[in-house]
Design a protein around this motif. Structure first.
Motif, PDB file in Angstrom:
ATOM      1  N   UNK A 214       0.661  -1.175   0.075  1.00  7.96           N
ATOM      2  CA  UNK A 214      -0.011  -0.147   0.174  1.00  7.96           C
ATOM      3  C   UNK A 214       0.744   1.322  -0.008  1.00  7.96           C
ATOM      4  N   UNK A 215       2.289   1.245   0.371  1.00 10.03           N
ATOM      5  CA  UNK A 215       3.101   2.321   0.445  1.00 10.03           C
ATOM      6  C   UNK A 215       2.580   3.544   0.934  1.00 10.03           C
ATOM      7  N   UNK A 216       2.068   3.496   2.137  1.00 11.00           N
ATOM      8  CA  UNK A 216       1.518   4.534   2.988  1.00 11.00           C
ATOM      9  C   UNK A 216       2.798   5.589   3.241  1.00 11.00           C
ATOM     10  N   UNK A 217       2.574   6.989   3.013  1.00 13.46           N
ATOM     11  CA  UNK A 217       3.490   7.909   3.077  1.00 13.46           C
ATOM     12  C   UNK A 217       4.006   7.998   4.607  1.00 13.46           C
ATOM     13  N   UNK A 218       5.358   8.176   4.696  1.00 13.40           N
ATOM     14  CA  UNK A 218       5.905   8.215   5.909  1.00 13.40           C
ATOM     15  C   UNK A 218       5.786   7.200   6.924  1.00 13.40           C
ATOM     16  N   UNK A 219       5.756   5.883   6.266  1.00 15.29           N
ATOM     17  CA  UNK A 219       5.484   4.748   7.125  1.00 15.29           C
ATOM     18  C   UNK A 219       6.644   3.772   7.140  1.00 15.29           C
ATOM     19  N   UNK A 220       7.196   3.494   8.238  1.00 16.38           N
ATOM     20  CA  UNK A 220       8.313   2.485   8.096  1.00 16.38           C
ATOM     21  C   UNK A 220       7.790   1.142   8.122  1.00 16.38           C
ATOM     22  N   UNK A 221       7.893   0.395   6.796  1.00 20.35           N
ATOM     23  CA  UNK A 221       7.336  -0.710   6.331  1.00 20.35           C
ATOM     24  C   UNK A 221       8.398  -1.748   5.725  1.00 20.35           C
ATOM     25  N   UNK A 222       7.887  -3.008   5.641  1.00 18.65           N
ATOM     26  CA  UNK A 222       8.399  -3.979   5.139  1.00 18.65           C
ATOM     27  C   UNK A 222       7.279  -4.707   4.459  1.00 18.65           C
ATOM     28  N   UNK A 223       7.579  -5.278   3.375  1.00 18.04           N
ATOM     29  CA  UNK A 223       6.669  -6.316   2.373  1.00 18.04           C
ATOM     30  C   UNK A 223       6.723  -7.711   2.558  1.00 18.04           C
ATOM     31  N   UNK A 224       7.876  -8.151   3.556  1.00 13.75           N
ATOM     32  CA  UNK A 224       8.098  -9.676   3.676  1.00 13.75           C
ATOM     33  C   UNK A 224       8.654  -9.687   4.937  1.00 13.75           C
ATOM     34  N   UNK A 225       8.893 -11.030   5.671  1.00 13.23           N
ATOM     35  CA  UNK A 225       9.646 -11.273   6.537  1.00 13.23           C
ATOM     36  C   UNK A 225      11.042 -11.282   6.271  1.00 13.23           C
ATOM     37  N   UNK A 226      11.437 -11.346   5.022  1.00 15.25           N
ATOM     38  CA  UNK A 226      12.965 -11.441   4.627  1.00 15.25           C
ATOM     39  C   UNK A 226      13.309  -9.980   4.722  1.00 15.25           C
ATOM     40  N   UNK A 227      12.577  -8.931   4.336  1.00 18.92           N
ATOM     41  CA  UNK A 227      12.776  -7.844   4.364  1.00 18.92           C
ATOM     42  C   UNK A 227      12.857  -7.367   5.931  1.00 18.92           C
ATOM     43  N   UNK A 228      12.209  -7.996   6.766  1.00 20.04           N
ATOM     44  CA  UNK A 228      12.019  -7.466   8.221  1.00 20.04           C
ATOM     45  C   UNK A 228      13.300  -8.087   8.925  1.00 20.04           C
ATOM     46  N   UNK A 229      13.721  -9.306   8.326  1.00 19.63           N
ATOM     47  CA  UNK A 229      14.991  -9.681   8.886  1.00 19.63           C
ATOM     48  C   UNK A 229      16.066  -8.815   8.395  1.00 19.63           C
ATOM     49  N   UNK A 230      16.271  -8.420   7.317  1.00 19.55           N
ATOM     50  CA  UNK A 230      17.194  -7.407   6.923  1.00 19.55           C
ATOM     51  C   UNK A 230      17.154  -6.389   7.776  1.00 19.55           C
ATOM     52  N   UNK A 231      15.946  -5.649   7.991  1.00 20.73           N
ATOM     53  CA  UNK A 231      16.094  -4.457   8.692  1.00 20.73           C
ATOM     54  C   UNK A 231      16.275  -4.626  10.440  1.00 20.73           C
ATOM     55  N   UNK A 232      16.233  -5.791  10.883  1.00 23.57           N
ATOM     56  CA  UNK A 232      16.345  -5.980  12.574  1.00 23.57           C
ATOM     57  C   UNK A 232      17.438  -6.879  12.580  1.00 23.57           C
ATOM     58  N   UNK A 233      18.231  -7.627  11.847  1.00 23.99           N
ATOM     59  CA  UNK A 233      19.518  -8.466  11.939  1.00 23.99           C
ATOM     60  C   UNK A 233      20.595  -8.025  11.246  1.00 23.99           C
ATOM     61  N   UNK A 234      20.462  -7.116  10.372  1.00 23.45           N
ATOM     62  CA  UNK A 234      21.783  -6.846   9.371  1.00 23.45           C
ATOM     63  C   UNK A 234      22.324  -5.303   9.614  1.00 23.45           C
TER      64      UNK A 234
END
Length: 234
Positions: A214-234
């Protein structure tokens, strides 16, 4: 991300997905079809009307975001059904409720991607579930039957708290259970209001699982759990 101690996850459609998302009268159908007590109503349409009427009648007695167990709908609709004798009403309710839950569970799954990321995140963060659900111990059963329940420090559900997200009570109880500063908690979920905006207002960091882009403006977002892993582990 080292300053964060906990990740709070929503459950349904975040960790646990459904092969078939409910729509329209599906909840009523999942209880009715195959229950063995269908003959007490002329057809599914009649049953669905009782179900919807019961849902509305219960709803008007509650405060906004107050939770109740789904079985109450079946109890009320069976009570209203004059074709069911008093001596078997409890049995009919039980069959409807058990059939609903059996059908619901059959539609649930946890993807390999989600499972693997949850395992990896559990090695760095403490994990918890904060979820709306109307079946008592249902979230617990889904997680443990899929082999990941033990990865969560605690599971907070609306049916046990008595209030649904976005009511402040369910977040407050969850944060108290974590025993750390609100700013040390990350909230992840697929509902923009419940899992992103409200946790932010409660002092947590939040990440919106935007599976449908949905690409909400100004929202910190990921589209998948793999993206979440990148954001929180790397």
């Amino acid at each position: 991300m080292n300053k964060f101690k906990y990740i709070f996850f929503d459950c349904m459609e975040t960790i646990v997905d459904l092969y078939e998302l409910p729509k329209g009268n599906d909840y009523a159908l999942w209880a009715f079809k195959g229950s063995g007590v269908e003959h007490y109503w002329n057809d599914f349409n009649e049953f669905a009307k009782y179900y919807e009427t019961s849902k509305i009648e219960i709803g008007v007695t509650l405060e906004m975001d107050e939770e109740y167990e789904l079985v109450r709908r079946f109890e009320l609709l069976v009570h209203k059904s004059k074709s069911i004798g008093l001596n078997i009403k409890t049995e009919v309710v039980t069959k409807l409720y058990e059939n609903y839950w059996r059908t619901y569970k059959s539609k649930c799954y946890i993807s390999p991607e989600v499972r693997e990321v949850i395992i990896q995140l559990s090695k760095r963060y403490k994990l918890a579930i904060v979820s709306n659900f109307m079946v008592k111990d249902g979230i617990e059963e889904l997680l443990f039957s899929n082999g990941i329940g033990e990865l969560f420090d605690f599971i907070i559900t609306s049916i046990n708290v008595g209030w649904r997200k976005p009511h402040s009570k369910i977040y407050e109880i969850s944060m108290q259970s974590a025993g750390c500063n609100n700013s040390e908690i990350i909230f992840v979920g697929d509902d923009y209001e419940n899992d992103y905006l409200t946790p932010q207002r409660m002092g947590m960091k939040s990440i919106f699982l935007d599976k449908f882009d949905t690409q909400r403006a100004g929202c910190e977002r990921v589209s998948s759990f793999n993206e979440l892993k990148t954001a929180l582990l790397i």
